[in-house]
Design a protein around this motif. Structure first.
Motif, PDB file in Angstrom:
ATOM      1  N   GLY A   1       8.248  -2.541  -8.401  1.00 21.81           N
ATOM      2  CA  GLY A   1       8.012  -1.512  -7.670  1.00 21.81           C
ATOM      3  C   GLY A   1       6.438  -1.091  -7.459  1.00 21.81           C
ATOM      4  O   GLY A   1       6.159  -0.151  -6.689  1.00 21.81           O
ATOM      5  N   VAL A   2       5.437  -1.932  -7.902  1.00 20.62           N
ATOM      6  CA  VAL A   2       4.188  -1.826  -7.883  1.00 20.62           C
ATOM      7  C   VAL A   2       3.619  -2.758  -7.120  1.00 20.62           C
ATOM      8  O   VAL A   2       3.845  -4.255  -7.420  1.00 20.62           O
ATOM      9  N   ASN A   3       2.806  -2.702  -6.007  1.00 23.97           N
ATOM     10  CA  ASN A   3       2.437  -3.858  -5.148  1.00 23.97           C
ATOM     11  C   ASN A   3       0.877  -4.275  -5.667  1.00 23.97           C
ATOM     12  O   ASN A   3       0.604  -5.217  -5.475  1.00 23.97           O
ATOM     13  N   ASP A   4       0.034  -3.055  -6.078  1.00 20.60           N
ATOM     14  CA  ASP A   4      -1.218  -3.402  -6.502  1.00 20.60           C
ATOM     15  C   ASP A   4      -1.530  -2.102  -7.659  1.00 20.60           C
ATOM     16  O   ASP A   4      -0.871  -1.275  -7.680  1.00 20.60           O
ATOM     17  N   ALA A   5      -2.501  -2.530  -8.421  1.00 20.93           N
ATOM     18  CA  ALA A   5      -2.964  -1.657  -9.533  1.00 20.93           C
ATOM     19  C   ALA A   5      -4.782  -1.696  -9.543  1.00 20.93           C
ATOM     20  O   ALA A   5      -4.968  -2.847  -9.373  1.00 20.93           O
ATOM     21  N   THR A   6      -5.283  -0.734  -9.677  1.00 21.13           N
ATOM     22  CA  THR A   6      -6.575  -0.502 -10.223  1.00 21.13           C
ATOM     23  C   THR A   6      -6.631   0.168 -11.371  1.00 21.13           C
ATOM     24  O   THR A   6      -6.023   1.169 -11.682  1.00 21.13           O
TER      25      THR A   6
ATOM     26  N   SER B   1      -2.662   0.219 -25.018  1.00 22.59           N
ATOM     27  CA  SER B   1      -1.834   0.938 -26.163  1.00 22.59           C
ATOM     28  C   SER B   1      -2.498   2.130 -26.981  1.00 22.59           C
ATOM     29  O   SER B   1      -2.050   2.790 -27.486  1.00 22.59           O
ATOM     30  N   ARG B   2      -3.896   1.835 -26.821  1.00 22.59           N
ATOM     31  CA  ARG B   2      -4.831   2.779 -27.676  1.00 22.59           C
ATOM     32  C   ARG B   2      -5.325   3.929 -27.022  1.00 22.59           C
ATOM     33  O   ARG B   2      -5.935   4.817 -27.750  1.00 22.59           O
ATOM     34  N   HIS B   3      -5.447   4.159 -25.645  1.00 23.36           N
ATOM     35  CA  HIS B   3      -6.142   4.969 -24.993  1.00 23.36           C
ATOM     36  C   HIS B   3      -5.049   5.922 -24.157  1.00 23.36           C
ATOM     37  O   HIS B   3      -4.148   5.451 -23.543  1.00 23.36           O
ATOM     38  N   GLU B   4      -5.707   7.416 -23.704  1.00 26.57           N
ATOM     39  CA  GLU B   4      -4.853   8.081 -23.103  1.00 26.57           C
ATOM     40  C   GLU B   4      -4.977   7.491 -21.458  1.00 26.57           C
ATOM     41  O   GLU B   4      -6.050   6.710 -21.219  1.00 26.57           O
ATOM     42  N   VAL B   5      -3.850   7.441 -21.058  1.00 27.27           N
ATOM     43  CA  VAL B   5      -3.756   7.044 -19.327  1.00 27.27           C
ATOM     44  C   VAL B   5      -3.533   7.885 -18.331  1.00 27.27           C
ATOM     45  O   VAL B   5      -2.673   8.757 -18.752  1.00 27.27           O
ATOM     46  N   THR B   6      -4.201   7.968 -17.424  1.00 26.62           N
ATOM     47  CA  THR B   6      -4.107   9.107 -16.256  1.00 26.62           C
ATOM     48  C   THR B   6      -3.420   8.223 -15.146  1.00 26.62           C
ATOM     49  O   THR B   6      -4.164   7.175 -14.721  1.00 26.62           O
ATOM     50  N   LEU B   7      -2.362   8.453 -14.527  1.00 29.21           N
ATOM     51  CA  LEU B   7      -1.742   7.600 -13.628  1.00 29.21           C
ATOM     52  C   LEU B   7      -1.810   8.279 -12.077  1.00 29.21           C
ATOM     53  O   LEU B   7      -1.342   9.437 -12.279  1.00 29.21           O
ATOM     54  N   ALA B   8      -2.179   7.737 -11.279  1.00 28.96           N
ATOM     55  CA  ALA B   8      -2.015   8.329  -9.844  1.00 28.96           C
ATOM     56  C   ALA B   8      -1.499   7.165  -8.889  1.00 28.96           C
ATOM     57  O   ALA B   8      -1.304   6.124  -9.334  1.00 28.96           O
ATOM     58  N   PHE B   9      -0.779   7.776  -7.882  1.00 24.74           N
ATOM     59  CA  PHE B   9       0.018   7.051  -7.166  1.00 24.74           C
ATOM     60  C   PHE B   9      -0.300   6.836  -5.735  1.00 24.74           C
ATOM     61  O   PHE B   9      -0.561   8.007  -4.995  1.00 24.74           O
ATOM     62  N   VAL B  10      -0.280   5.884  -4.912  1.00 29.40           N
ATOM     63  CA  VAL B  10      -0.597   5.854  -3.519  1.00 29.40           C
ATOM     64  C   VAL B  10       0.417   4.734  -3.161  1.00 29.40           C
ATOM     65  O   VAL B  10       0.796   3.746  -3.366  1.00 29.40           O
ATOM     66  N   PRO B  11       0.997   5.078  -1.852  1.00 25.28           N
ATOM     67  CA  PRO B  11       1.943   4.200  -1.050  1.00 25.28           C
ATOM     68  C   PRO B  11       1.285   2.823  -0.588  1.00 25.28           C
ATOM     69  O   PRO B  11      -0.049   3.051  -0.340  1.00 25.28           O
ATOM     70  N   GLY B  12       2.098   1.943  -0.514  1.00 24.84           N
ATOM     71  CA  GLY B  12       1.668   0.734   0.009  1.00 24.84           C
ATOM     72  C   GLY B  12       0.918  -0.157  -1.076  1.00 24.84           C
ATOM     73  O   GLY B  12       1.301  -0.255  -2.067  1.00 24.84           O
ATOM     74  N   GLN B  13      -0.220  -0.780  -0.384  1.00 22.12           N
ATOM     75  CA  GLN B  13      -1.030  -1.775  -1.337  1.00 22.12           C
ATOM     76  C   GLN B  13      -2.633  -1.450  -0.993  1.00 22.12           C
ATOM     77  O   GLN B  13      -2.707  -1.026   0.003  1.00 22.12           O
ATOM     78  N   LEU B  14      -3.475  -1.920  -1.931  1.00 22.91           N
ATOM     79  CA  LEU B  14      -4.658  -1.656  -1.841  1.00 22.91           C
ATOM     80  C   LEU B  14      -5.384  -2.147  -0.273  1.00 22.91           C
ATOM     81  O   LEU B  14      -6.135  -1.402   0.201  1.00 22.91           O
ATOM     82  N   SER B  15      -4.667  -3.337   0.099  1.00 21.86           N
ATOM     83  CA  SER B  15      -5.395  -3.726   1.308  1.00 21.86           C
ATOM     84  C   SER B  15      -5.120  -2.825   2.323  1.00 21.86           C
ATOM     85  O   SER B  15      -5.658  -3.041   3.738  1.00 21.86           O
TER      86      SER B  15
ATOM     87  N   ASP C   1     -10.983   1.180   1.328  1.00 18.94           N
ATOM     88  CA  ASP C   1     -11.692   1.063   0.009  1.00 18.94           C
ATOM     89  C   ASP C   1     -10.657   2.233  -1.050  1.00 18.94           C
ATOM     90  O   ASP C   1     -10.034   2.649  -0.241  1.00 18.94           O
ATOM     91  N   GLU C   2     -11.040   2.337  -2.017  1.00 18.53           N
ATOM     92  CA  GLU C   2     -10.254   2.969  -3.036  1.00 18.53           C
ATOM     93  C   GLU C   2     -10.482   4.346  -2.982  1.00 18.53           C
ATOM     94  O   GLU C   2      -9.598   5.077  -2.973  1.00 18.53           O
ATOM     95  N   PHE C   3     -11.686   4.665  -2.179  1.00 15.22           N
ATOM     96  CA  PHE C   3     -11.805   6.234  -1.638  1.00 15.22           C
ATOM     97  C   PHE C   3     -10.757   6.653  -0.650  1.00 15.22           C
ATOM     98  O   PHE C   3     -10.371   7.686  -0.547  1.00 15.22           O
ATOM     99  N   ASP C   4     -10.758   5.537   0.385  1.00 16.05           N
ATOM    100  CA  ASP C   4      -9.821   5.890   1.255  1.00 16.05           C
ATOM    101  C   ASP C   4      -8.479   6.072   0.920  1.00 16.05           C
ATOM    102  O   ASP C   4      -7.737   6.880   1.262  1.00 16.05           O
ATOM    103  N   ALA C   5      -8.193   5.209   0.013  1.00 18.53           N
ATOM    104  CA  ALA C   5      -6.686   5.142  -0.713  1.00 18.53           C
ATOM    105  C   ALA C   5      -6.526   6.529  -1.246  1.00 18.53           C
ATOM    106  O   ALA C   5      -5.456   7.157  -1.573  1.00 18.53           O
TER     107      ALA C   5
END
Length: 158
Positions: free
Chosen positions: A46-51, A97-111, A115-119
């Protein structure tokens, strides 16, 4: 005599100050390597890309991971499914596994984005239904923040 005594007290004070400063800076000596985590998250169902970015709020030793998941399915079910699929990756990863994680979600893929700011402008809203599906009690519409214990619970299917 007073000068001699003062000089002897200054040296231990300087040594203590240097030691405390070194310890404080050791917390920000370097960010953990998250390239493996980023690659593994990009391969999750379900995940196309991740940063993955490493941040430090308040103090250098307080490390958080800020993760953007680019999703195939941008529905509530797609967001919740991506979190469930990604949770075991975080739990198995030595950094995740050791740190707090904040997840954000964007449709599609990074390409799909300049850029990431546009996403970021296309980030999906996290609805109460997503939180409910994951067994979480939160209402931040922009991201999901999980402690290591919450991530383990999701990975374990709780």
């Amino acid at each position: 005599m007073a000068r001699d005594r003062g000089g002897r007290l200054r040296i231990p004070a300087v040594i203590a100050l240097v030691a405390v400063s070194a310890l404080a800076l050791a917390g920000c000596a370097g960010n953990p390597d998250v390239t493996d985590l980023e690659a593994q998250l990009s391969a999750v169902d379900g995940v196309n890309d991740a940063t993955v970015a490493v941040t430090h709020s308040n103090f250098p030793w307080e490390t958080q991971l800020v993760v953007t998941l680019y999703l195939e399915d941008s529905s509530d079910a797609g967001i919740a499914g991506a979190v469930r699929s990604a949770a075991p990756v975080f739990v198995a990863d030595p950094v995740g596994s050791r740190h707090e994680v904040t997840l954000a979600f964007v449709p599609g893929q990074l390409s799909d984005y300049e850029d990431e700011f546009d996403a970021q402008r296309a980030e999906l809203t996290v609805t109460p239904e997503v939180y409910s599906a994951l067994g979480l009690d939160d209402d931040n519409p922009y991201s999901i923040t999980l402690s290591p214990a919450q991530m383990r619970a999701i990975a374990d299917g709780e």
